[in-house]
Design a protein around this motif. Structure first.
Motif, PDB file in Angstrom:
ATOM      1  N   LEU A  50       0.835  -1.199   0.000  1.00 32.19           N
ATOM      2  CA  LEU A  50       0.000   0.000   0.000  1.00 32.19           C
ATOM      3  C   LEU A  50       0.874   1.255   0.000  1.00 32.19           C
ATOM      4  CD1 LEU A  50      -2.804   1.268   0.042  1.00 32.19           C
ATOM      5  CD2 LEU A  50      -2.760   1.101   2.543  1.00 32.19           C
ATOM      6  N   ASN A  51       1.962   1.228   0.754  1.00 29.92           N
ATOM      7  CA  ASN A  51       2.888   2.368   0.747  1.00 29.92           C
ATOM      8  C   ASN A  51       3.501   2.564  -0.636  1.00 29.92           C
ATOM      9  OD1 ASN A  51       2.460   3.035   3.428  1.00 29.92           O
ATOM     10  ND2 ASN A  51       4.165   1.794   4.161  1.00 29.92           N
ATOM     11  N   GLU A  52       3.868   1.474  -1.294  1.00 30.32           N
ATOM     12  CA  GLU A  52       4.393   1.555  -2.661  1.00 30.32           C
ATOM     13  C   GLU A  52       3.349   2.163  -3.599  1.00 30.32           C
ATOM     14  OE1 GLU A  52       6.021  -1.992  -4.506  1.00 30.32           O
ATOM     15  OE2 GLU A  52       6.697  -2.670  -2.530  1.00 30.32           O
ATOM     16  N   LEU A  53       2.128   1.696  -3.459  1.00 30.91           N
ATOM     17  CA  LEU A  53       1.036   2.178  -4.303  1.00 30.91           C
ATOM     18  C   LEU A  53       0.806   3.670  -4.086  1.00 30.91           C
ATOM     19  CD1 LEU A  53      -1.310   1.105  -6.219  1.00 30.91           C
ATOM     20  CD2 LEU A  53      -2.701   1.139  -4.173  1.00 30.91           C
ATOM     21  N   THR A  54       0.830   4.077  -2.829  1.00 35.37           N
ATOM     22  CA  THR A  54       0.612   5.482  -2.495  1.00 35.37           C
ATOM     23  C   THR A  54       1.728   6.361  -3.051  1.00 35.37           C
ATOM     24  OG1 THR A  54      -0.547   4.820  -0.485  1.00 35.37           O
ATOM     25  CG2 THR A  54       0.219   7.078  -0.577  1.00 35.37           C
ATOM     26  N   ASP A  59       1.462   7.757 -13.408  1.00 34.87           N
ATOM     27  CA  ASP A  59       1.474   6.909 -14.593  1.00 34.87           C
ATOM     28  C   ASP A  59       1.635   5.419 -14.281  1.00 34.87           C
ATOM     29  OD1 ASP A  59       4.020   7.509 -13.652  1.00 34.87           O
ATOM     30  OD2 ASP A  59       4.957   7.186 -15.608  1.00 34.87           O
ATOM     31  N   THR A  60       2.021   5.062 -13.050  1.00 33.82           N
ATOM     32  CA  THR A  60       2.253   3.647 -12.735  1.00 33.82           C
ATOM     33  C   THR A  60       1.343   3.062 -11.665  1.00 33.82           C
ATOM     34  OG1 THR A  60       3.944   4.217 -11.097  1.00 33.82           O
ATOM     35  CG2 THR A  60       4.696   3.768 -13.348  1.00 33.82           C
ATOM     36  N   TRP A  61       0.656   3.881 -10.911  1.00 33.69           N
ATOM     37  CA  TRP A  61      -0.098   3.336  -9.776  1.00 33.69           C
ATOM     38  C   TRP A  61      -1.201   2.377 -10.203  1.00 33.69           C
ATOM     39  CZ3 TRP A  61      -5.094   3.408  -8.003  1.00 33.69           C
ATOM     40  CH2 TRP A  61      -5.985   4.256  -8.662  1.00 33.69           C
TER      41      TRP A  61
END
Length: 119
Positions: free
Chosen positions: A63-67, A72-74
């Motif tokens: 989730l931290n990575e996603l945030t 353009d990548t999420w």
């Protein structure tokens, strides 16, 4: 002014965070109840809870990575996030059902506790 993508991203991450927080709360409640189990079962539960905690940490990290991902990548990361969340949810439900099978009292709030699988 936020773009449509930013708004969608914020809504998604907020919902995902809520789902993970809810699952962690339910896991903590179930873990507390497993302390009432017999000594031999308690050891097994400790190992299972450790696995759940690890999955929780993986989900929080994803989730931290996603945030933090760029606009353009999420969206590409959403599938990965959902797989991690689904694995955590499945493991929780397995732990919950195995607790019920051996007579560990399950808090009423957890009976039928479902975590939404999609948005």
């Amino acid at each position: 002014m936020p773009t449509k993508t930013q708004t969608k991203r914020e809504e998604y991450t907020a919902k995902m965070k809520h789902q993970l927080d809810d699952l962690n709360t339910k896991m903590n409640e179930l873990e507390a109840k497993t302390k009432e189990a017999k000594a031999d079962a308690r050891e097994k539960y400790k190992a299972e809870v450790a696995k759940l905690r690890h999955q929780s940490e993986l989900a929080a990290a994803k989730l931290n990575e996603l945030t933090a991902a760029g606009e353009d990548t999420w969206e590409k990361m959403v599938d990965e996030m959902e797989k991690v969340r689904d694995a955590f949810t499945s493991s929780f439900h397995y732990f919950q059902s195995s607790s019920e099978r051996v007579g560990v009292p399950v808090p009423a709030v957890l009976i039928g506790a479902g975590i939404p699988q999609s948005f």
